[in-house]
Design a protein around this motif. Structure first.
Motif, short mmCIF file in Angstrom:
data_model
loop_
_atom_site.label_atom_id
_atom_site.label_comp_id
_atom_site.label_asym_id
_atom_site.label_seq_id
_atom_site.Cartn_x
_atom_site.Cartn_y
_atom_site.Cartn_z
N ARG A 161 1.99 -10.61 5.71
CA ARG A 161 2.47 -11.71 6.50
C ARG A 161 1.48 -10.67 8.35
N ALA A 162 0.96 -10.95 9.20
CA ALA A 162 0.45 -10.21 9.99
C ALA A 162 0.80 -10.73 11.02
N GLU A 163 0.78 -10.36 12.41
CA GLU A 163 1.30 -11.11 13.40
C GLU A 163 0.13 -11.27 13.85
N PRO A 164 -0.27 -12.88 14.91
CA PRO A 164 -1.63 -13.38 15.63
C PRO A 164 -2.45 -12.14 16.50
N ALA A 165 -1.91 -11.14 17.45
CA ALA A 165 -3.10 -10.08 17.38
C ALA A 165 -2.89 -9.13 16.64
N ALA A 166 -2.23 -9.04 15.96
CA ALA A 166 -2.79 -7.45 14.86
C ALA A 166 -3.92 -8.43 13.69
N VAL A 167 -3.79 -10.18 13.64
CA VAL A 167 -5.12 -10.45 12.64
C VAL A 167 -6.51 -10.62 13.74
N ASP A 168 -6.57 -10.82 15.39
CA ASP A 168 -7.41 -11.20 16.06
C ASP A 168 -8.04 -9.65 16.01
N LEU A 169 -7.24 -8.52 15.98
CA LEU A 169 -7.30 -6.36 16.08
C LEU A 169 -8.62 -6.58 14.86
N LEU A 170 -8.10 -7.29 13.72
CA LEU A 170 -9.34 -6.60 12.73
C LEU A 170 -10.02 -7.24 12.59
N ALA A 171 -9.94 -8.70 13.55
CA ALA A 171 -11.17 -9.44 13.70
C ALA A 171 -12.26 -9.63 14.64
N SER A 172 -11.80 -8.51 14.89
CA SER A 172 -12.63 -8.22 16.10
C SER A 172 -13.23 -6.42 15.96
N VAL A 185 -8.26 -5.07 4.24
CA VAL A 185 -6.80 -5.72 3.91
C VAL A 185 -6.57 -5.53 2.36
N GLU A 186 -7.47 -4.88 1.70
CA GLU A 186 -6.99 -3.78 0.58
C GLU A 186 -5.98 -2.51 0.99
N LYS A 187 -6.85 -2.17 2.30
CA LYS A 187 -6.38 -0.78 2.43
C LYS A 187 -4.58 -0.97 3.11
N LEU A 188 -4.39 -1.70 3.46
CA LEU A 188 -3.57 -1.93 4.10
C LEU A 188 -2.16 -2.54 3.34
N LYS A 189 -2.88 -3.16 1.28
CA LYS A 189 -1.44 -2.65 0.51
C LYS A 189 -1.59 -1.68 0.12
N LEU A 190 -2.59 -0.58 0.38
CA LEU A 190 -2.37 0.74 -0.65
C LEU A 190 -1.47 1.49 0.01
N GLU A 196 5.48 -7.65 6.60
CA GLU A 196 5.22 -8.06 7.90
C GLU A 196 4.40 -6.71 8.56
N ILE A 197 2.90 -7.47 9.02
CA ILE A 197 2.42 -6.29 9.66
C ILE A 197 2.12 -6.09 10.71
N THR A 198 2.18 -5.48 11.56
CA THR A 198 2.41 -5.71 13.27
C THR A 198 1.35 -5.21 14.03
N THR A 199 1.37 -5.00 14.75
CA THR A 199 0.06 -4.89 15.83
C THR A 199 -0.19 -3.30 16.14
N GLU A 200 0.51 -3.31 16.60
CA GLU A 200 1.07 -0.94 15.73
C GLU A 200 0.03 -1.01 14.95
N LEU A 201 0.94 -1.03 13.49
CA LEU A 201 0.79 -0.84 12.36
C LEU A 201 -1.07 -0.52 12.14
N MET A 202 -1.19 -2.73 12.67
CA MET A 202 -2.89 -3.22 11.96
C MET A 202 -3.52 -1.58 12.45
N ALA A 203 -3.26 -1.42 13.97
CA ALA A 203 -3.90 -0.44 14.69
C ALA A 203 -3.79 0.64 13.99
N ASP A 208 -7.50 4.74 10.96
CA ASP A 208 -7.70 5.54 10.33
C ASP A 208 -8.68 4.62 8.89
N SER A 209 -10.23 4.29 9.48
CA SER A 209 -10.30 3.96 8.46
C SER A 209 -11.04 5.11 8.62
N ALA A 210 -12.12 5.23 7.34
CA ALA A 210 -12.70 6.14 6.35
C ALA A 210 -13.99 6.89 7.57
N ARG A 211 -14.22 7.40 7.32
CA ARG A 211 -14.75 8.43 8.23
C ARG A 211 -16.49 7.85 8.39
#
Length: 349
Positions: A161-172, A185-190, A196-203, A208-211
């Motif tokens: 689950r994720a906060e609305p702001a966290a979802v918006d961050l990923l969408a952007s 999403v798969e990366k979050l699982k790993l 519960e995915i917070t905005t801070e965790l999502m950020a 930390d995306s692949a280079r």
């Protein structure tokens, strides 16, 4: 039979397996996942063999009829999968599909996969015949307004689950690219044990995306930065990125380039054509840059190469997918790496 949306497919497959499925749309991830669901349901019902046909120009449609009318050597029932790159089978192909749909065999399941259908194709007899005999699964692009909801559903399916702001961050971040969203999403699982995915965790995870980003590679190629695109391709290979993920990203924009080029030739304004092809405003300058460099014939050749790489990845051609992805990337960036005669030879292997 009914027309379905992707979210209705699973329930439909539980109730009944149709003899014919037509899957159409320009969203590669959703098209691929829908086809995977259909194949899995078919295997559960005894369809143990799969024959894949790429109906490129010059394809011998009698192959499909002959296979449909012949007994399988390895299984009692088989899947006949036909991929239509242009959504137009031609007169011969249309007649063959009509003939098949009028009396489908219980021992075969026909799966026809193609891109978005234009108005003329929607009125074609072969299409109406397939719809009457089977199921038409229409895959529509997920627009900016629908993307947060789609991400939320994807997270839920992953047990998150994720906060609305966290979802918006990923969408952007993904800017409408569903494959990129699914990868995050798969990366979050790993990377996290939290449900519960917070905005801070999502950020932190997104930062930390692949280079070497898959879609950054495509953008470099569209811009004509061959050196940067090749560097990204090599980095992605080292990082263990699957070739099919790169092909999805490259093929998606190549199809968009072909669609916009054809629309422009008919006098349709670029903005309107780009919107119809699912290109977001932010990426339209990149597409314009590529279209100024690539002629219609070159775009068609890129599309044929992408189809060839798809066959190589699936073991249908003896070729190294990474070598061919390098070639495709260079060509998209405007570098002609092979002589035309050699290209035609390579695609036949």
């Amino acid at each position: 039979m009914a027309k379905l949306r992707p979210e209705q497919l699973a329930e439909s497959l539980k109730k009944r397996l149709s003899p014919i499925y037509l899957v159409t749309g320009d969203e590669p991830l959703l098209v691929q996942e829908a086809c995977d669901q259909i194949r899995a349901a078919a295997r559960e019902r005894g369809f143990g063999e799969r024959e894949l046909y790429h109906a490129d120009p010059g394809f011998d449609w009698n192959q499909l009829l002959n296979s449909a009318n012949s007994l399988s050597l390895f299984a009692e029932r088989k899947i006949l999968e036909v991929r239509l790159p242009t959504a137009k089978p031609g007169d011969k192909g249309g007649k063959v599909l009509q003939e098949y749909a009028q009396a489908p065999s219980e021992d075969n399941l026909l799966l026809v996969v193609t891109g978005k259908l234009d108005r003329n194709v929607l009125r074609a007899k072969w299409l109406k015949t397939l719809e009457e005999a089977g199921v038409h699964l229409q895959v529509w692009p997920v627009g900016p307004a629908q993307l947060p909801r789609w991400i939320t559903q994807r997270l839920k399916a992953a047990g998150l689950r994720a906060e609305p702001a966290a979802v918006d961050l990923l969408a952007s971040r993904v800017e409408g690219n569903l494959l990129a969203a699914a990868q995050e999403v798969e990366k979050l699982k790993l990377l996290t044990t939290e449900t519960e995915i917070t905005t801070e965790l999502m950020a932190s995870v997104v930062a930390d995306s692949a280079r070497y980003d898959v879609f950054g590679l495509v953008d470099k190629a569209l811009h004509g930065d061959a050196r940067g695109a090749v560097k990204s391709l090599q980095g992605l290979k080292v990082e263990g990125t699957e070739p099919i993920a790169l092909l999805w990203a490259l093929a998606r924009d190549i199809r968009a380039l072909v669609q916009i080029s054809q629309a422009s030739a008919q006098g349709i304004a670029f903005d309107r054509a780009a919107q119809a092809a699912g290109i977001w405003n932010k990426r339209q300058p990149l597409i314009q840059t590529a279209l100024r460099r690539l002629k219609p014939g070159q775009l068609q050749q890129l599309l044929r190469k992408a189809n060839g790489i798809d066959r190589a990845i699936k073991g249908m051609r003896q070729a190294n997918p990474w070598d061919e992805l390098l070639d495709l990337t260079l060509n998209l960036a405007g570098v002609q790496s092979l002589q035309p005669a050699n290209e035609r030879l390579a695609l036949k292997l």
